[in-house]
Design a protein around this motif. Sequence first.
Motif, PDB file in Angstrom:
ATOM      1  N   ALA A  99       0.696  -1.114   0.014  1.00 49.36           N
ATOM      2  CA  ALA A  99      -0.036  -0.072  -0.111  1.00 49.36           C
ATOM      3  C   ALA A  99       0.920   1.471  -0.147  1.00 49.36           C
ATOM      4  O   ALA A  99       1.793   1.228   0.978  1.00 49.36           O
ATOM      5  CB  ALA A  99      -0.865  -0.011   1.214  1.00 49.36           C
ATOM      6  N   THR A 100       0.554   2.222  -0.758  1.00 45.92           N
ATOM      7  CA  THR A 100       1.244   3.270  -0.890  1.00 45.92           C
ATOM      8  C   THR A 100       0.362   4.662  -0.749  1.00 45.92           C
ATOM      9  O   THR A 100       0.764   5.763  -0.748  1.00 45.92           O
ATOM     10  CB  THR A 100       2.038   3.695  -2.322  1.00 45.92           C
ATOM     11  N   THR A 101      -0.909   4.312  -0.712  1.00 49.22           N
ATOM     12  CA  THR A 101      -2.082   5.447  -0.276  1.00 49.22           C
ATOM     13  C   THR A 101      -2.778   5.087   0.764  1.00 49.22           C
ATOM     14  O   THR A 101      -2.863   3.976   1.033  1.00 49.22           O
ATOM     15  CB  THR A 101      -2.884   5.621  -1.635  1.00 49.22           C
ATOM     16  N   PRO A 102      -3.421   5.971   1.470  1.00 55.11           N
ATOM     17  CA  PRO A 102      -4.426   5.665   2.628  1.00 55.11           C
ATOM     18  C   PRO A 102      -5.498   4.706   2.228  1.00 55.11           C
ATOM     19  O   PRO A 102      -5.918   4.022   2.932  1.00 55.11           O
ATOM     20  CB  PRO A 102      -4.915   6.967   2.959  1.00 55.11           C
ATOM     21  N   TRP A 103      -5.997   4.833   0.895  1.00 58.27           N
ATOM     22  CA  TRP A 103      -7.068   4.094   0.478  1.00 58.27           C
ATOM     23  C   TRP A 103      -6.948   2.519   0.194  1.00 58.27           C
ATOM     24  O   TRP A 103      -7.571   1.560   0.612  1.00 58.27           O
ATOM     25  CB  TRP A 103      -7.812   4.637  -0.694  1.00 58.27           C
ATOM     26  N   LEU A 104      -5.557   2.089  -0.202  1.00 57.35           N
ATOM     27  CA  LEU A 104      -4.865   1.223  -0.340  1.00 57.35           C
ATOM     28  C   LEU A 104      -4.603   0.334   0.870  1.00 57.35           C
ATOM     29  O   LEU A 104      -5.133  -0.937   1.024  1.00 57.35           O
ATOM     30  CB  LEU A 104      -3.728   1.223  -1.344  1.00 57.35           C
ATOM     31  N   LEU A 105      -4.119   1.194   1.751  1.00 57.03           N
ATOM     32  CA  LEU A 105      -3.936   0.623   3.242  1.00 57.03           C
ATOM     33  C   LEU A 105      -5.467   0.341   3.855  1.00 57.03           C
ATOM     34  O   LEU A 105      -5.601  -0.732   4.438  1.00 57.03           O
ATOM     35  CB  LEU A 105      -3.067   1.709   4.009  1.00 57.03           C
ATOM     36  N   LEU A 106      -6.478   1.103   3.799  1.00 55.81           N
ATOM     37  CA  LEU A 106      -7.558   0.767   4.259  1.00 55.81           C
ATOM     38  C   LEU A 106      -8.201  -0.449   3.663  1.00 55.81           C
ATOM     39  O   LEU A 106      -8.710  -1.104   4.413  1.00 55.81           O
ATOM     40  CB  LEU A 106      -8.660   1.935   3.961  1.00 55.81           C
ATOM     41  N   LEU A 107      -8.272  -0.475   2.230  1.00 59.32           N
ATOM     42  CA  LEU A 107      -8.637  -1.768   1.533  1.00 59.32           C
ATOM     43  C   LEU A 107      -8.011  -3.010   2.337  1.00 59.32           C
ATOM     44  O   LEU A 107      -8.524  -4.009   2.490  1.00 59.32           O
ATOM     45  CB  LEU A 107      -8.349  -1.741   0.199  1.00 59.32           C
TER      46      LEU A 107
END
Length: 398
Positions: A99-107
């Motif tokens: 993950a490199t963005t908050p949304w990818l981390l949240l996913l």
Amino acid sequence: MNGPVVSPGPGDNRALLSVATQFFVNGLIVASFVPRLPEIRDRIDISTGTLGALLALGSIAGLGGSASVGRLIERFGTRLVLIAGAIVLVGSLAMIGLATTPWLLLLGLATLSWMDVLVDSAMNLQGSWISGRRSVPVMNRLHGLWSLGTVVGGVVASRAAAAGVSLQTHLLVAAGLLLLVVVFVGRGLLTVDEHVGDDGSDLDPERVAATSTSRRPGKRALLVLLGLASGCSIAMEMTSSDWAAFRLSDDFGATAGAAGLAYVAFTVGMTSGRFGGDWAVGRFGAQRVFDVAIAVTVVALVVASFAPAEWMVIVAYVVAGLGVATQFPKIYDDAAKFPGRPGAGLGALTAGSRIALLVTPAVVGGLAATSLSVGAATAFVTIPAAAIFVVVSRAAAR
């Protein structure tokens, strides 16, 4: 809700090895990325507050798993749910690493939380069925393996970070190795699920729909009690582990190294209690062990919260860990034996524990931010939780 003990099936030993391995793996997965959260925060370039919000939002997805696990297990069986869920669970570890963005981390966090509930429920069901066919139960030791997995995963993650291994490399390699382990686990699992009737006897799968919990008010009440019991148990366990170090550092001014001993004390006590819990249950009976454990837990938590000396706090956390150790495995075993749809009891249990995981840190943190000491703040949560746990457990037994 204990059914009749029957002889172990021919594949039970192999199934027990598979389930035990999955318990260890589940603890390993959770602990593999938590020690490296500061690196994840810095790489994505977010604040600590934003990271906390993402962790909380990801945990909420676990409630979706709790709501769906009963129907999924009824439709596909524990073996398929466990295998499919474990594959996606391992994949979520790789997602977090990449993950490199908050949304990818949240996913990645949401996927991990959802799949963890499915795998957790399926492996506890299989573990409970195997345990019920053995002369000495195994549920406490299975949960002990989960605790051991968290210790190993945390140590490996910390050492990898210290050695300069990148976050992506660490989690991708871990995911690849764990995927191979899932293949091993899947080959040995029980292929036929048990179904428990209202009297504790085996229930024909075709009659499960006729005993659906949604059609029985009494069962719905029991599901609520299971959720409350698990939430209270998690509150006691989580508060004692997460805030033990703060108890020594903030209330006594202990150094970071000395304060960490309180966390270690509780973890050692809980892990030791789980590995010895099955012997105690076999020797003295589940109810007697439960009664003694909750009494010991209450006394130990009071001492840990208000003792005037550091050494007393550390000793109290060891004893509290021993007392808490057998509570959650027993609740899981009771939930697995819930009559009717397989997974219904565990769905309620995981829902209660997920809510407690979201609420407890905020409550303790808010109280500790006032003029209260950390010990008093933890007591405001753990002591009422213990009292409610006793009342709810007695009500469920009746």
